[in-house]
Scaffold this active site. Structure first.
Site, PDB file in Angstrom:
ATOM      1  N   ASP A 144      28.567  32.478  43.405  1.00  0.00           N
ATOM      2  CA  ASP A 144      29.625  33.377  43.872  1.00  0.00           C
ATOM      3  C   ASP A 144      30.949  33.046  43.192  1.00  0.00           C
ATOM      4  O   ASP A 144      31.975  32.860  43.844  1.00  0.00           O
ATOM      5  CB  ASP A 144      29.744  33.279  45.396  1.00  0.00           C
ATOM      6  CG  ASP A 144      28.441  33.600  46.102  1.00  0.00           C
ATOM      7  OD1 ASP A 144      28.374  34.647  46.751  1.00  0.00           O
ATOM      8  OD2 ASP A 144      27.477  32.808  45.996  1.00  0.00           O
TER       9      ASP A 144
ATOM     10  N   ASP B 138      26.270  36.706  41.962  1.00  0.00           N
ATOM     11  CA  ASP B 138      27.628  37.181  42.240  1.00  0.00           C
ATOM     12  C   ASP B 138      28.611  36.605  41.232  1.00  0.00           C
ATOM     13  O   ASP B 138      29.439  35.744  41.538  1.00  0.00           O
ATOM     14  CB  ASP B 138      28.040  36.846  43.665  1.00  0.00           C
ATOM     15  CG  ASP B 138      27.331  37.692  44.702  1.00  0.00           C
ATOM     16  OD1 ASP B 138      26.518  38.547  44.319  1.00  0.00           O
ATOM     17  OD2 ASP B 138      27.579  37.492  45.903  1.00  0.00           O
TER      18      ASP B 138
ATOM     19  N   TYR C 103      32.009  40.327  40.754  1.00  0.00           N
ATOM     20  CA  TYR C 103      32.520  41.122  41.870  1.00  0.00           C
ATOM     21  C   TYR C 103      33.208  42.392  41.376  1.00  0.00           C
ATOM     22  O   TYR C 103      34.178  42.873  41.964  1.00  0.00           O
ATOM     23  CB  TYR C 103      33.474  40.293  42.742  1.00  0.00           C
ATOM     24  CG  TYR C 103      32.747  39.226  43.521  1.00  0.00           C
ATOM     25  CD1 TYR C 103      32.323  39.448  44.825  1.00  0.00           C
ATOM     26  CD2 TYR C 103      32.453  37.998  42.950  1.00  0.00           C
ATOM     27  CE1 TYR C 103      31.641  38.480  45.539  1.00  0.00           C
ATOM     28  CE2 TYR C 103      31.768  37.023  43.639  1.00  0.00           C
ATOM     29  CZ  TYR C 103      31.362  37.271  44.937  1.00  0.00           C
ATOM     30  OH  TYR C 103      30.678  36.304  45.627  1.00  0.00           O
TER      31      TYR C 103
ATOM     32  N   ASN D 279      23.752  40.015  45.334  1.00  0.00           N
ATOM     33  CA  ASN D 279      23.895  41.365  45.863  1.00  0.00           C
ATOM     34  C   ASN D 279      25.012  42.142  45.167  1.00  0.00           C
ATOM     35  O   ASN D 279      24.963  43.370  45.057  1.00  0.00           O
ATOM     36  CB  ASN D 279      24.143  41.335  47.371  1.00  0.00           C
ATOM     37  CG  ASN D 279      25.331  40.483  47.758  1.00  0.00           C
ATOM     38  OD1 ASN D 279      25.348  39.271  47.505  1.00  0.00           O
ATOM     39  ND2 ASN D 279      26.338  41.068  48.381  1.00  0.00           N
TER      40      ASN D 279
ATOM     41  N   HIS E 153      19.561  33.905  45.518  1.00  0.00           N
ATOM     42  CA  HIS E 153      20.942  34.089  45.985  1.00  0.00           C
ATOM     43  C   HIS E 153      21.146  33.796  47.475  1.00  0.00           C
ATOM     44  O   HIS E 153      21.881  32.865  47.810  1.00  0.00           O
ATOM     45  CB  HIS E 153      21.426  35.493  45.624  1.00  0.00           C
ATOM     46  CG  HIS E 153      22.875  35.716  45.907  1.00  0.00           C
ATOM     47  ND1 HIS E 153      23.870  34.949  45.343  1.00  0.00           N
ATOM     48  CD2 HIS E 153      23.514  36.626  46.707  1.00  0.00           C
ATOM     49  CE1 HIS E 153      25.057  35.361  45.774  1.00  0.00           C
ATOM     50  NE2 HIS E 153      24.865  36.378  46.600  1.00  0.00           N
TER      51      HIS E 153
ATOM     52  N   HIS F 237      26.073  36.037  57.058  1.00  0.00           N
ATOM     53  CA  HIS F 237      24.717  36.198  56.492  1.00  0.00           C
ATOM     54  C   HIS F 237      23.674  35.349  57.217  1.00  0.00           C
ATOM     55  O   HIS F 237      22.629  35.009  56.648  1.00  0.00           O
ATOM     56  CB  HIS F 237      24.715  35.849  54.996  1.00  0.00           C
ATOM     57  CG  HIS F 237      25.745  36.588  54.209  1.00  0.00           C
ATOM     58  ND1 HIS F 237      25.764  37.957  54.108  1.00  0.00           N
ATOM     59  CD2 HIS F 237      26.811  36.137  53.483  1.00  0.00           C
ATOM     60  CE1 HIS F 237      26.794  38.329  53.356  1.00  0.00           C
ATOM     61  NE2 HIS F 237      27.443  37.256  52.965  1.00  0.00           N
TER      62      HIS F 237
ATOM     63  N   HIS G 279      25.693  32.972  48.033  1.00  0.00           N
ATOM     64  CA  HIS G 279      25.847  34.047  49.011  1.00  0.00           C
ATOM     65  C   HIS G 279      26.770  33.680  50.178  1.00  0.00           C
ATOM     66  O   HIS G 279      27.711  34.421  50.459  1.00  0.00           O
ATOM     67  CB  HIS G 279      24.472  34.476  49.529  1.00  0.00           C
ATOM     68  CG  HIS G 279      24.465  35.838  50.179  1.00  0.00           C
ATOM     69  ND1 HIS G 279      25.097  36.924  49.640  1.00  0.00           N
ATOM     70  CD2 HIS G 279      23.874  36.291  51.327  1.00  0.00           C
ATOM     71  CE1 HIS G 279      24.894  37.990  50.405  1.00  0.00           C
ATOM     72  NE2 HIS G 279      24.161  37.620  51.440  1.00  0.00           N
ATOM     73  N   VAL G 280      26.495  32.604  50.881  1.00  0.00           N
ATOM     74  CA  VAL G 280      27.391  32.151  51.946  1.00  0.00           C
ATOM     75  C   VAL G 280      28.531  31.385  51.285  1.00  0.00           C
ATOM     76  O   VAL G 280      28.302  30.409  50.574  1.00  0.00           O
ATOM     77  CB  VAL G 280      26.654  31.263  52.965  1.00  0.00           C
ATOM     78  CG1 VAL G 280      27.633  30.709  53.988  1.00  0.00           C
ATOM     79  CG2 VAL G 280      25.555  32.060  53.652  1.00  0.00           C
TER      80      VAL G 280
END
Length: 553
Positions: free
Chosen positions: A201, A228, A231, A284, A366, A376, A403-404
């Site tokens: 991320d 990610d 963005y 995502n 992810h 999440h 993700h988190v």
């Protein structure tokens, strides 16, 4: 009880020398010391940023610095084995607006000259090129067409060697400056990259730049990006961005995405990834749905993947070796069901792994299966239900997720039970993205999410039911930090993995607010192949054939 001196001496000599003491004489713990009592580190002062600001397009680090057809956004990625790598770059300028004309990808050649001497680049390889377009059939939305994206595979390389290269089209001429990279060591139980950086991320914020600076201070040989990347889908096509797209732009006819953010990211990262291989798996934010139900177009076009070499034939999941490590990169936003192609490929890939050659088996995707944050929470439960038994049965050692937007390291766990043969799950979704940092836990007062909100919106399905045993029996959330969660903290940062031999690997997590060389969390992850033998899946395994000694949570 005090141990006798001879026994203490025996124990000290039994440990590898590097596990004995850290700086200052403190012994670094190992997973053999666990399972550990869960630790939560409080938020680091009021000054710790919980969200971040994107670099503007006026920042010189994201502006185009080449002219004509000279290459830019140069990157290196690995093939499936140590004897080949991919070189990727872009020539020509992207176009965005209502009246755009795509470039002809055949108009510029894809050539790499390379060799082990900077002065004499004796070898040459050619590859292929492409462009991609993003057309929106809605009035007022701007269309995009990329520059020409080149991918060239270099073959027959020697392992563990520094190579120099130039890329571009020598006939124009339009060639890059000379860059270099190191090939991975040969596959084998005694050969490993010195250090592997792990980040998720990342985004392109001022916090991202701090993460990258800290990461480079640790001099990695390989970078794993857990999804990610840019963005770009937090922006409208006119370049207006927000921390939360759906909150700020609820009436847009389609989820827009500002593709130049991909070019900005490639330019910013070029000094790093033109010399250090980067391996990426989709998140995502890479889905980016377009007209005609196209998805993952930017991600699949801009990066090179060892998909064909690892027989997956998909950019969304693949595998590769780095010395004595076999990496499995899985897709959480493509079918993960047992009847699907990814699951069947995963079975075949695991069956081919020779643990006498690549003792370490590391998996990444992810969204985490084991996270105690509210954000999440149990969102990827359906993927866990489908795939966890397969990974466990083949003895996966470590799982990395993003993700988190926080950091968390688990005890060894399988099916929510503490298990000495389960993987260590590490969430590093704290690279520095624009969205807010995760600070609330599912076990906080009023922190447990409504179960219906954990539905897998991308793949469909709801699998996160109440726990059936342990302290959380009959509940959807724990009422305290789960036993599987060994350490968690909300801070931006990155991780470094240093595999020492076929049984010991040092993991360190580095926060952005700390000194460059310091590690906030560190542990030796120890494999026990004699206690956790790998075995093929048999029907009885699904009834309860478990390898380790389980501890109910």
């Amino acid at each position: 009880m005090d141990l006798p001196a001879p026994l203490l001496l025996f124990l000290a000599l039994s440990l590898p020398a590097w596990t004995a003491l850290a700086d200052g004489g403190r012994r670094i713990p190992t997973t053999l010391d666990g399972p550990f009592v869960p630790v939560t580190v409080p938020i680091y002062g009021r000054a710790t940023p919980r969200n971040a600001v994107d670099l503007p397009d006026s920042d010189p680090r994201v502006q185009r610095r080449v002219t004509g057809w000279e290459p830019e956004q140069i990157s290196v990625s690995l093939s499936a084995t140590e004897d080949s790598v991919w070189i990727s770059w872009i020539t020509g300028e992207f176009q965005i607006g209502n009246d755009i004309e795509p470039l002809d990808p055949t108009s510029v050649a894809s050539v790499v000259n390379y060799g082990i001497s900077k002065e004499i680049l004796t070898s040459e390889a050619t590859g292929y090129s492409l462009i991609y377009n993003q057309f929106y059939p809605f009035e007022g939305l701007q269309n995009y067409t990329s520059g020409i994206i080149h991918h060239v595979l270099l073959n027959d390389l020697r392992p563990g060697i520094k190579y120099y290269y130039q890329c571009g089209d020598p006939s124009i001429p339009a060639m890059s400056t000379i860059h270099s990279f190191h090939t991975m060591p040969a596959s084998g139980p005694d050969n490993y990259p010195k250090s592997i950086a792990v980040v998720g991320d990342l985004g392109l914020t001022y916090n991202s730049t701090s993460t990258v600076d800290h990461m480079m201070g640790n001099m990695p040989d390989l970078i794993l990006l857990l999804g990610d990347a840019t963005y770009a889908n937090l922006y409208l096509t006119n370049g207006t961005g927000a921390d939360c797209y759906c909150c700020s732009f609820p009436t847009t006819p389609v989820h827009e995405t500002f593709q130049p953010r991909w070019d900005y990211w490639g330019r910013y990262m070029e000094p790093v990834i033109s010399e250090i291989p980067i391996m990426v798996i989709e998140g995502n934010h890479e889905i980016e749905p377009q007209a005609e139900n196209k998805t993952f177009v930017s991600y699949s076009s801009r990066f090179a993947f060892p998909s064909e070499e690892s027989e997956s034939f998909s950019t969304l999941y693949y595998s590769f070796n780095a010395g004595g490590i076999h990496f499995i990169m899985l897709g959480a936003y493509i079918s993960y069901y047992k009847s699907g192609e990814q699951y069947k490929w995963l079975e075949r890939d695991l069956e081919r792994v020779d643990r006498t050659v690549t003792p370490w088996l590391i998996a990444t995707w992810h969204p985490p299966w084991y996270s105690s944050y509210k954000a999440h929470y149990r969102e990827a439960e359906c993927m866990r239900v489908e795939m966890e038994e397969l990974l466990y049965s083949y003895g996966v050692d470590i799982v990395f997720n993003g993700h988190v937007h926080a950091y968390e390291r688990s005890n060894r766990v399988y099916n929510y039970l503490l298990d000495p043969c389960g993987p260590v799950y590490i969430t590093v979704g704290d690279g520095g993205n624009r969205e807010k940092m995760a600070v609330r836990h599912a076990d906080d007062p009023d922190g447990c999410p409504e179960p219906s909100t954990t539905y897998d919106v991308h793949m469909g399905g709801f699998c996160a039911f109440n726990f059936t045993s342990g302290p959380a029996a009959g509940k959807f959330c724990w009422d305290r930090q789960p036993d599987y969660s060994a350490y968690r903290e909300s801070s931006f940062g990155h991780g470094i993995l240093e595999v020492k031999n076929e049984t010991h690997a040092l993991w360190t997590w580095h926060r952005n607010q700390d000194l460059y060389a310091s590690a906030k969390d560190e542990i030796y992850i120890v494999r026990q192949p004699h206690k956790c033998p790998v075995k093929p899946i048999m029907p009885s395994d699904f009834i309860g054939g478990i390898k380790g000694d389980l501890v109910e949570l």
